[in-house]
Design an enzyme around this catalytic site. Structure first.
Site, PDB file in Angstrom:
ATOM      1  CG  HIS A   1     -10.147  -7.564   7.639  1.00 47.20           C
ATOM      2  ND1 HIS A   1      -8.859  -8.142   8.195  1.00 47.20           N
ATOM      3  CD2 HIS A   1      -9.760  -7.607   6.410  1.00 47.20           C
ATOM      4  CE1 HIS A   1      -8.130  -8.525   7.608  1.00 47.20           C
ATOM      5  NE2 HIS A   1      -8.516  -8.294   6.360  1.00 47.20           N
TER       6      HIS A   1
ATOM      7  CD  GLU B   1      -1.967  -2.410   1.288  1.00 44.50           C
ATOM      8  OE1 GLU B   1      -2.720  -3.198   1.159  1.00 44.50           O
ATOM      9  OE2 GLU B   1      -0.795  -2.596   1.759  1.00 44.50           O
TER      10      GLU B   1
END
Length: 395
Positions: free
Chosen positions: A200, A131
């Site tokens: 998450h 990322e």
């Protein structure tokens, strides 16, 4: 409307747009597109192309401005986002997409399904699981005249790119003395899903809100998802667009014709007289569920989806407070340092004299989100809590 002082105006041409004939033609095409949109009902305010249409007026319809039209087509929220990407990529060859599995797999929630076949592997670029690297690549591409849309497969993963989002996206326009603009969109799924576990289930609004130069918006319906996505892509500012993982399969009729929403404008979901309820994203639906109970009990709540998380639409919010004199904020973000805390501070600073009761804020508990479903539900605001809070405020 109050805006962050570090956000730069969107009227000036993009840096690097004259470096090649291809980019020059892309900029020319984009100017034609924006001019055409302006002629069809948009309004240019402060250098930004905005469309002021379709602020929902009735409560039980999530976007009555869209559904009241006889024409249009039904889409799911993820399909509305995909439509926005396709339209912008067709109209502007500088728009591109980066991210993990965004190419031939179509993205983890299928927002980019079919885009690689339509636009090729260079404009819909599958990246490694890195990322920080592909977000930094997106910043560099934006500096050179492209309009990248960076997808985080899950918003929690973007914490790995926090340096690029903070020190690069938010600050490079200022630290370069205005030499560079960063017209980048960072988007992806977040929020508490169904037993996705703590890592998450992140809500990163609180992490990103203090970054100078960064705009933030949160979509909640297919209609505003498409309109906000298009506005974010066209903005000259770096924009983080928050999408909730549980809202991708919401279905709604949206117009066939092109439309663009204002990134800095809240939506009046339900007009009322007794209390102003400010919310966004998934909590919009918890609030509307509670509103039905409140109406049956004789209360008349006004519900506003703030949509713009930074800057706040204090014009819309203030007008509502001047009418109801009571405020309840409902969010899924954490209570400590969350959007609700910032919004409460802004209301106190600007509308203190209009308040007849203390501002109440319902937020998620400051704990990691549990995996067990009953515990997960217990950490998030539920409709019954909203009903109880309104009853307390209106006593």
């Amino acid at each position: 409307m109050e805006a962050a002082s570090s956000l730069h105006a969107a009227a000036a041409p993009r840096v690097g747009s004259s470096s090649s004939a291809g980019l020059r033609s892309a900029v020319a095409a984009r100017r034609v597109r924006v001019s055409a949109a302006a002629g069809s009902g948009g309004a240019r305010t402060g250098g930004r192309m905005v469309a002021r249409a379709a602020v929902a007026a009735q409560a039980d319809s999530p976007a009555s401005a869209a559904s009241s039209k006889s024409d249009g087509h039904e889409v799911l929220l993820f399909e509305a986002l995909r439509e926005a990407l396709i339209e912008e990529m067709k109209a502007d060859p500088t728009v591109c997409v980066f991210g993990e599995d965004v190419g031939h797999y179509g993205g983890s929630y299928k927002v980019t399904k079919g885009l690689a076949e339509m636009f090729g592997d260079l404009r819909v670029l599958d990246t490694p699981i890195a990322e920080n690297s592909f977000t930094g690549m997106g910043v560099g591409a934006a500096m050179k005249g492209l309009r990248p849309v960076v997808e985080g497969m899950n918003m929690g993963f973007l914490l790995l790119a926090y340096n690029q989002i903070s020190n690069n996206c938010g600050m490079l326009h200022y630290t370069s003395g205005g030499q560079f603009k960063i017209p980048i969109v960072i988007r992806g799924p977040g929020g508490v899903g169904r037993q996705l576990g703590a890592e998450h289930s992140q809500r990163l609004e609180s992490y990103f809100q203090s970054i100078p130069g960064l705009q933030m918006a949160a979509c909640s319906t297919p209609y505003n998802a498409k309109g906000l996505m298009k506005a974010a892509i066209r903005s000259e500012n770096p924009v983080v667009l928050f999408e909730h993982v549980l809202l991708y399969n919401l279905k709604e009729k949206i117009p066939d014709e092109e439309y663009v929403l204002c990134l800095e404008e809240a939506e009046m979901v339900r007009p009322g007289e007794h209390v102003t309820i400010l919310t966004y994203s998934r909590m919009r639906y918890h609030v509307m569920q509670a509103a039905k109970t409140l109406v049956n009990k004789g209360y008349d709540p006004e519900v506003i989806d703030i949509r713009s998380l930074k800057p706040f639409d204090l014009h819309t919010i203030g007008n509502s407070i001047k009418k109801t004199h009571r405020v309840l904020i409902v969010e899924e973000c954490m209570r400590t340092g969350g959007i609700g805390a910032s919004l409460r501070s802004a209301i106190i600073d600007n509308f203190w004299d209009y308040l007849d009761a203390p501002i109440m804020c319902l937020s998620s508990q400051d704990v990691p989100t549990p995996y067990a479903a009953p515990l997960e539900d217990a950490t998030v605001v539920q409709p019954a809590q909203i009903v109880a809070a309104v009853e307390q405020i209106c006593q």
